[in-house]
Scaffold this active site. Structure first.
Site, PDB file in Angstrom:
ATOM      1  N   GLU A 226       0.841  -1.203   0.000  1.00 29.72           N
ATOM      2  CA  GLU A 226       0.000   0.000   0.000  1.00 29.72           C
ATOM      3  C   GLU A 226       0.878   1.257   0.000  1.00 29.72           C
ATOM      4  O   GLU A 226       0.627   2.217  -0.737  1.00 29.72           O
ATOM      5  CB  GLU A 226      -0.899  -0.016   1.228  1.00 29.72           C
ATOM      6  CG  GLU A 226      -1.679   1.274   1.451  1.00 29.72           C
ATOM      7  CD  GLU A 226      -2.041   1.477   2.902  1.00 29.72           C
ATOM      8  OE1 GLU A 226      -2.301   2.641   3.283  1.00 29.72           O
ATOM      9  OE2 GLU A 226      -2.065   0.499   3.668  1.00 29.72           O
TER      10      GLU A 226
ATOM     11  N   ASP B 146       0.825   3.898  -3.228  1.00 32.56           N
ATOM     12  CA  ASP B 146       0.445   5.299  -3.085  1.00 32.56           C
ATOM     13  C   ASP B 146       1.426   6.195  -3.838  1.00 32.56           C
ATOM     14  O   ASP B 146       1.025   7.155  -4.509  1.00 32.56           O
ATOM     15  CB  ASP B 146       0.413   5.664  -1.598  1.00 32.56           C
ATOM     16  CG  ASP B 146       0.099   7.124  -1.365  1.00 32.56           C
ATOM     17  OD1 ASP B 146      -0.986   7.577  -1.772  1.00 32.56           O
ATOM     18  OD2 ASP B 146       0.947   7.829  -0.774  1.00 32.56           O
TER      19      ASP B 146
ATOM     20  N   ASP C  86      -6.971   1.208   0.475  1.00 31.99           N
ATOM     21  CA  ASP C  86      -5.646   0.637   0.752  1.00 31.99           C
ATOM     22  C   ASP C  86      -5.346  -0.533  -0.182  1.00 31.99           C
ATOM     23  O   ASP C  86      -4.234  -0.665  -0.699  1.00 31.99           O
ATOM     24  CB  ASP C  86      -5.574   0.152   2.202  1.00 31.99           C
ATOM     25  CG  ASP C  86      -5.580   1.295   3.207  1.00 31.99           C
ATOM     26  OD1 ASP C  86      -5.413   2.460   2.793  1.00 31.99           O
ATOM     27  OD2 ASP C  86      -5.770   1.017   4.406  1.00 31.99           O
TER      28      ASP C  86
ATOM     29  N   GLU D 152      -4.407   0.591  -3.705  1.00 36.75           N
ATOM     30  CA  GLU D 152      -3.013   1.044  -3.770  1.00 36.75           C
ATOM     31  C   GLU D 152      -2.055  -0.149  -3.750  1.00 36.75           C
ATOM     32  O   GLU D 152      -1.032  -0.148  -4.444  1.00 36.75           O
ATOM     33  CB  GLU D 152      -2.723   1.984  -2.603  1.00 36.75           C
ATOM     34  CG  GLU D 152      -3.440   3.318  -2.708  1.00 36.75           C
ATOM     35  CD  GLU D 152      -3.315   4.168  -1.475  1.00 36.75           C
ATOM     36  OE1 GLU D 152      -3.591   5.383  -1.550  1.00 36.75           O
ATOM     37  OE2 GLU D 152      -2.945   3.633  -0.404  1.00 36.75           O
TER      38      GLU D 152
END
Length: 228
Positions: A45, A49, A118, A121
């Site tokens: 995650e 991002d 989450d 990502e």
């Protein structure tokens, strides 16, 4: 590692086939079901991002070559924030393949905005590690689709916009109050009221406090626009 039928169907939905299937499994494994031999998706995650941010920044620069940094920043934030990632995750039904612990499943984890965002990502990071930046970029641009082209030039989250409105009038920041919470723990509903210093109010109901606050702020902004 062989993927299940559901996982193969998920690959078809995202338009990417993994050469290292374990990466996909890890990307969809929540901390509630992790173990020493079963890693969760938190590190992926974190990476996803950053990959998403680079792809979006590049796409926005290419989409509008004359936009200033001040114009680009709110558009960027609108495209990479958790709510948008969760919307994309719902579009490809990430919830159906999430690996969750029993308590998280019973509490409605497959529908939770934070968990979906989450996981989205993490999936991006898994594709990046499996196929490189070009594969991740292609995935993101395909899944985000026309969101990039139609994101508003002044795109900001409603709470920020409302706070800036109050500050511009020399008022105190808006006040958010939980009016009501109802429904079972696995599917709660929150009703939030937001008020300006002069008493002008907006209300909204959503499945999380954060979403309800955003919706209430958006409702109040719409009311203020009508009263102009």
């Amino acid at each position: 590692m062989k993927l299940s039928r559901d996982m193969h169907a998920f690959e078809a939905r995202i338009g990417y086939q993994f050469t290292e299937p374990a990466l996909l499994v890890r990307a969809l494994t929540h901390a509630s079901v992790s173990s020493p031999n079963r890693k969760d998706n938190q590190r992926l995650e974190f990476l996803g991002d950053r990959v998403l941010g680079l792809v979006m920044a590049t796409a926005l620069l290419e989409t509008d070559k004359d936009a200033s940094e001040g114009q680009l920043a709110p558009r960027f934030n609108a495209l990479v924030r958790k709510e948008t990632c969760a919307d994309v995750a719902r579009q490809i039904d990430v919830g159906s393949v999430l690996k969750l612990g029993r308590s998280e499943t019973l509490s409605g984890g497959r529908r939770k905005m934070a968990l979906l965002g989450d996981a989205m990502e993490a999936v991006i990071a898994a594709v990046y590690k499996d196929g490189g930046f070009d594969a991740a970029q292609e995935l993101i641009l395909r899944l985000w689709g026309d969101r990039i082209g139609r994101v508003e030039a002044d795109a900001r989250d409603a709470k920020t916009t409302l706070q800036e409105f109050a500050q511009a009038r020399g008022e105190q920041p808006p006040t958010y109050v939980l009016v009501e919470r109802k429904g079972p723990d696995h599917q709660p509903e929150f009703t939030i009221s937001v008020q300006l210093q002069d008493g002008t109010e907006g209300r909204a109901t959503a499945g999380s406090k954060r979403q309800a606050e955003q919706a209430a702020a958006k409702s109040l902004l719409a009311r203020l626009e009508q009263d102009k």
